[in-house]
Design a protein around this motif. Structure first.
Motif, PDB file in Angstrom:
ATOM      1  N   PHE A 106       0.862  -1.129   0.186  1.00 57.19           N
ATOM      2  CA  PHE A 106      -0.099   0.251   0.012  1.00 57.19           C
ATOM      3  C   PHE A 106       0.811   1.515   0.330  1.00 57.19           C
ATOM      4  CE2 PHE A 106      -1.708   3.485   2.238  1.00 57.19           C
ATOM      5  CZ  PHE A 106      -3.531   3.866   1.912  1.00 57.19           C
ATOM      6  N   LEU A 107       1.918   1.342   0.954  1.00 54.87           N
ATOM      7  CA  LEU A 107       2.645   2.634   1.072  1.00 54.87           C
ATOM      8  C   LEU A 107       3.274   2.791  -0.735  1.00 54.87           C
ATOM      9  CD1 LEU A 107       4.313   2.142   4.426  1.00 54.87           C
ATOM     10  CD2 LEU A 107       2.176   4.028   3.295  1.00 54.87           C
ATOM     11  N   GLN A 108       4.246   1.812  -1.108  1.00 54.85           N
ATOM     12  CA  GLN A 108       4.999   1.881  -1.379  1.00 54.85           C
ATOM     13  C   GLN A 108       4.620   0.617  -3.752  1.00 54.85           C
ATOM     14  OE1 GLN A 108       8.700   1.681  -0.376  1.00 54.85           O
ATOM     15  NE2 GLN A 108       9.456  -0.205  -0.139  1.00 54.85           N
ATOM     16  N   GLY A 109       3.660  -0.128  -3.250  1.00 51.34           N
ATOM     17  CA  GLY A 109       3.427  -0.635  -4.438  1.00 51.34           C
ATOM     18  C   GLY A 109       4.606  -2.021  -3.930  1.00 51.34           C
ATOM     19  N   GLY A 110       5.455  -1.997  -2.656  1.00 50.09           N
ATOM     20  CA  GLY A 110       5.770  -3.303  -2.662  1.00 50.09           C
ATOM     21  C   GLY A 110       8.180  -2.611  -3.242  1.00 50.09           C
ATOM     22  N   LEU A 111       8.788  -3.697  -3.217  1.00 48.75           N
ATOM     23  CA  LEU A 111       9.847  -3.945  -3.134  1.00 48.75           C
ATOM     24  C   LEU A 111      10.520  -2.958  -4.045  1.00 48.75           C
ATOM     25  CD1 LEU A 111      10.882  -6.838  -0.285  1.00 48.75           C
ATOM     26  CD2 LEU A 111      10.371  -4.501   0.285  1.00 48.75           C
ATOM     27  N   ARG A 112      11.610  -2.135  -4.192  1.00 47.20           N
ATOM     28  CA  ARG A 112      12.223  -1.826  -5.051  1.00 47.20           C
ATOM     29  C   ARG A 112      13.529  -2.362  -5.687  1.00 47.20           C
ATOM     30  NH1 ARG A 112      10.751   2.261  -9.548  1.00 47.20           N
ATOM     31  NH2 ARG A 112       9.569   2.160  -8.504  1.00 47.20           N
ATOM     32  N   GLU A 113      13.547  -3.380  -6.651  1.00 48.07           N
ATOM     33  CA  GLU A 113      14.753  -3.673  -7.201  1.00 48.07           C
ATOM     34  C   GLU A 113      16.009  -2.365  -7.606  1.00 48.07           C
ATOM     35  OE1 GLU A 113      13.895  -5.310 -11.040  1.00 48.07           O
ATOM     36  OE2 GLU A 113      13.286  -7.876  -9.986  1.00 48.07           O
ATOM     37  N   GLY A 114      17.309  -2.969  -7.025  1.00 43.96           N
ATOM     38  CA  GLY A 114      18.157  -1.524  -6.790  1.00 43.96           C
ATOM     39  C   GLY A 114      17.940  -1.359  -5.374  1.00 43.96           C
ATOM     40  N   GLN A 115      17.288  -1.051  -4.794  1.00 48.75           N
ATOM     41  CA  GLN A 115      17.700  -0.296  -3.554  1.00 48.75           C
ATOM     42  C   GLN A 115      17.395  -1.264  -2.142  1.00 48.75           C
ATOM     43  OE1 GLN A 115      13.851   2.146  -3.677  1.00 48.75           O
ATOM     44  NE2 GLN A 115      14.326   3.469  -4.844  1.00 48.75           N
ATOM     45  N   VAL A 116      17.701  -1.074  -1.285  1.00 46.93           N
ATOM     46  CA  VAL A 116      17.623  -1.314   0.403  1.00 46.93           C
ATOM     47  C   VAL A 116      16.830  -1.045   0.749  1.00 46.93           C
ATOM     48  CG1 VAL A 116      18.573  -1.647   2.501  1.00 46.93           C
ATOM     49  CG2 VAL A 116      20.090  -1.668   0.322  1.00 46.93           C
ATOM     50  N   THR A 117      15.636  -1.473   1.024  1.00 54.00           N
ATOM     51  CA  THR A 117      14.586  -1.295   2.412  1.00 54.00           C
ATOM     52  C   THR A 117      14.615  -1.934   3.902  1.00 54.00           C
ATOM     53  OG1 THR A 117      12.810  -1.449   0.217  1.00 54.00           O
ATOM     54  CG2 THR A 117      11.996  -1.741   2.524  1.00 54.00           C
ATOM     55  N   GLU A 118      14.180  -1.022   4.699  1.00 55.05           N
ATOM     56  CA  GLU A 118      14.794  -0.791   5.890  1.00 55.05           C
ATOM     57  C   GLU A 118      14.047  -1.407   6.771  1.00 55.05           C
ATOM     58  OE1 GLU A 118      17.428   0.155   9.415  1.00 55.05           O
ATOM     59  OE2 GLU A 118      16.695   1.464   8.476  1.00 55.05           O
ATOM     60  N   LEU A 119      13.450  -2.531   7.523  1.00 54.16           N
ATOM     61  CA  LEU A 119      11.837  -2.547   8.363  1.00 54.16           C
ATOM     62  C   LEU A 119      12.731  -2.296   9.968  1.00 54.16           C
ATOM     63  CD1 LEU A 119       9.936  -5.562   7.364  1.00 54.16           C
ATOM     64  CD2 LEU A 119       9.338  -3.172   7.073  1.00 54.16           C
ATOM     65  N   VAL A 120      12.379  -0.923  10.347  1.00 57.90           N
ATOM     66  CA  VAL A 120      12.506  -0.843  11.619  1.00 57.90           C
ATOM     67  C   VAL A 120      11.276  -1.045  12.964  1.00 57.90           C
ATOM     68  CG1 VAL A 120      13.274   1.074  13.870  1.00 57.90           C
ATOM     69  CG2 VAL A 120      14.119   1.024  11.096  1.00 57.90           C
ATOM     70  N   GLY A 121      11.677  -1.619  13.827  1.00 58.43           N
ATOM     71  CA  GLY A 121      10.624  -1.948  14.991  1.00 58.43           C
ATOM     72  C   GLY A 121      11.041  -2.617  16.335  1.00 58.43           C
ATOM     73  N   PRO A 122       9.914  -2.428  16.420  1.00 56.95           N
ATOM     74  CA  PRO A 122      10.395  -3.159  18.447  1.00 56.95           C
ATOM     75  C   PRO A 122      10.370  -4.675  18.545  1.00 56.95           C
ATOM     76  CG  PRO A 122       8.187  -2.064  18.481  1.00 56.95           C
ATOM     77  CD  PRO A 122       9.193  -1.916  17.463  1.00 56.95           C
ATOM     78  N   SER A 123      10.149  -5.453  19.259  1.00 56.36           N
ATOM     79  CA  SER A 123      10.556  -6.781  19.700  1.00 56.36           C
ATOM     80  C   SER A 123       8.864  -7.507  19.025  1.00 56.36           C
ATOM     81  CB  SER A 123      10.946  -7.343  20.266  1.00 56.36           C
ATOM     82  OG  SER A 123      11.096  -8.604  20.610  1.00 56.36           O
ATOM     83  N   SER A 124       8.623  -8.532  18.443  1.00 52.56           N
ATOM     84  CA  SER A 124       7.133  -8.571  18.054  1.00 52.56           C
ATOM     85  C   SER A 124       6.684  -8.007  17.284  1.00 52.56           C
ATOM     86  CB  SER A 124       6.983  -9.255  19.163  1.00 52.56           C
ATOM     87  OG  SER A 124       7.633 -10.290  20.929  1.00 52.56           O
ATOM     88  N   SER A 125       6.832  -6.411  16.739  1.00 43.80           N
ATOM     89  CA  SER A 125       6.293  -6.007  15.495  1.00 43.80           C
ATOM     90  C   SER A 125       6.015  -6.687  14.476  1.00 43.80           C
ATOM     91  CB  SER A 125       6.888  -4.808  15.917  1.00 43.80           C
ATOM     92  OG  SER A 125       8.309  -4.765  14.915  1.00 43.80           O
TER      93      SER A 125
END
Length: 320
Positions: A98-117
């Motif tokens: 929803f936010l960006q259509g998915g993961l873009r090839e050629g880019q590094v996407t980081e998921l940040v979040g607390p434990s069990s998120s």
């Protein structure tokens, strides 16, 4: 790790004498230089009869390390690069898609979040969907024994249409054979895998064999946090070096890279990403994920994006 011995053919200055000198100081690879005090090393070099040649060898190794950084690109080159062969891969995760259509090839996407998120669940769902939907492989670097074939099977069962349920075993077999999972429990093991992956990708470009669509590191912070303690800069240098290697793999081979990063307490008890300011420049996209207490409802918002405004957010469900 790239052993010094493997560099001798392309860099004659890194000869057996240079390798023996380095070995006497516990240096056997390019990464070992990042863990060594170079001022102390140069002081030892000055005591050698071949000091000038040894200094040239050190300079050569440092240039190899610098070569991991991406070259400068002007605006038109970046625009053209973004238009060519940089597909967006649907992950099947409502939050990311929803936010960006998915993961873009050629880019590094980081998921940040607390434990069990829900970070690992998002990684497993992305691996399942991309392995099923696209031609190519998914490389999954598991640093916490969190990879779950059962969850992969669950996600595959969910995304199959009812008429195809009978073919689930065949589809699952194809998906699982396309997901290459490596257990890595320290930064050097990860670098070993990444350098081998880079070598394989270069060979595939020449032979036209199957490609890697997605590289997942879950979690990046569990590998790097242990080496960041103390006042030394070696751990930070290793962190930045590994980050640039991920960006290089993404950029040069059109791989979508997804990494996870946990949260730690900051000033006043406020949570913040664990890897700090030096890591902040590595990911192209940084997404914050959290989960409502006691439920499967998650929240995802944009902290950083190359083409979208920060703050955009959505809620989605992680299916049990």
């Amino acid at each position: 790790m790239a052993p010094l011995k493997s560099l001798e053919r392309d860099y004659p200055i890194i000869d057996s004498n240079f390798q023996q000198f380095c070995a006497s100081h516990g240096i056997f690879s390019v990464e070992d230089f990042l863990l060594h005090d170079l001022y102390v090393l140069v002081a030892f070099v000055e005591q050698q009869s071949t000091s000038e040649r040894l200094k040239q060898g050190i300079t050569q190794v440092l240039s190899i390390i610098d070569g991991q950084h991406q070259p400068w690109l002007n605006g038109m080159e970046l625009l053209e690069d973004g238009r060519q062969n940089k597909h967006v891969l649907s992950t099947g995760c409502e939050g990311i898609d929803f936010l960006q259509g998915g993961l873009r090839e050629g880019q590094v996407t980081e998921l940040v979040g607390p434990s069990s998120s829900g970070k690992t669940q998002v990684c497993l769902q992305a691996a399942s969907n991309i392995a099923k939907k696209y031609t190519g492989n998914v490389v999954y670097l598991d640093t916490c024994n969190s990879f779950s074939p059962q969850r992969i099977a669950h996600f595959i069962d969910q995304i199959l249409d009812p008429p195809f349920k009978e073919a689930k075993c065949k589809v699952l077999q194809e998906v699982m054979s396309s997901i290459l999972c490596h257990s890595v429990f320290d930064i050097f093991a990860m670098l070993d895998v990444l350098y081998q992956l880079e070598s394989n990708l270069i060979s595939q470009m020449q032979t036209g064999d199957g490609r890697v669509r997605l590289l997942i590191v879950d979690s990046m912070s569990s590998l790097i946090t242990p080496i960041l303690g103390g006042s030394g800069l070696h751990g930070r240098a290793l962190m930045v070096s590994s980050g640039f290697l991920l960006k290089k793999l993404a950029h040069e081979h059109n791989v979508a890279v997804l990494v996870t990063n946990h949260m730690v307490g900051g000033e006043g008890g406020t949570l913040k990403p664990a890897l700090g300011e030096s890591w902040k420049s590595i990911p192209h996209v940084r997404l914050l994920v959290s989960r409502d207490h006691g439920s499967n409802i998650c929240n995802m918002s944009i902290l950083k994006h190359t083409s979208m405004a920060s703050g955009k957010a959505t809620r989605f469900m992680i299916h049990g």
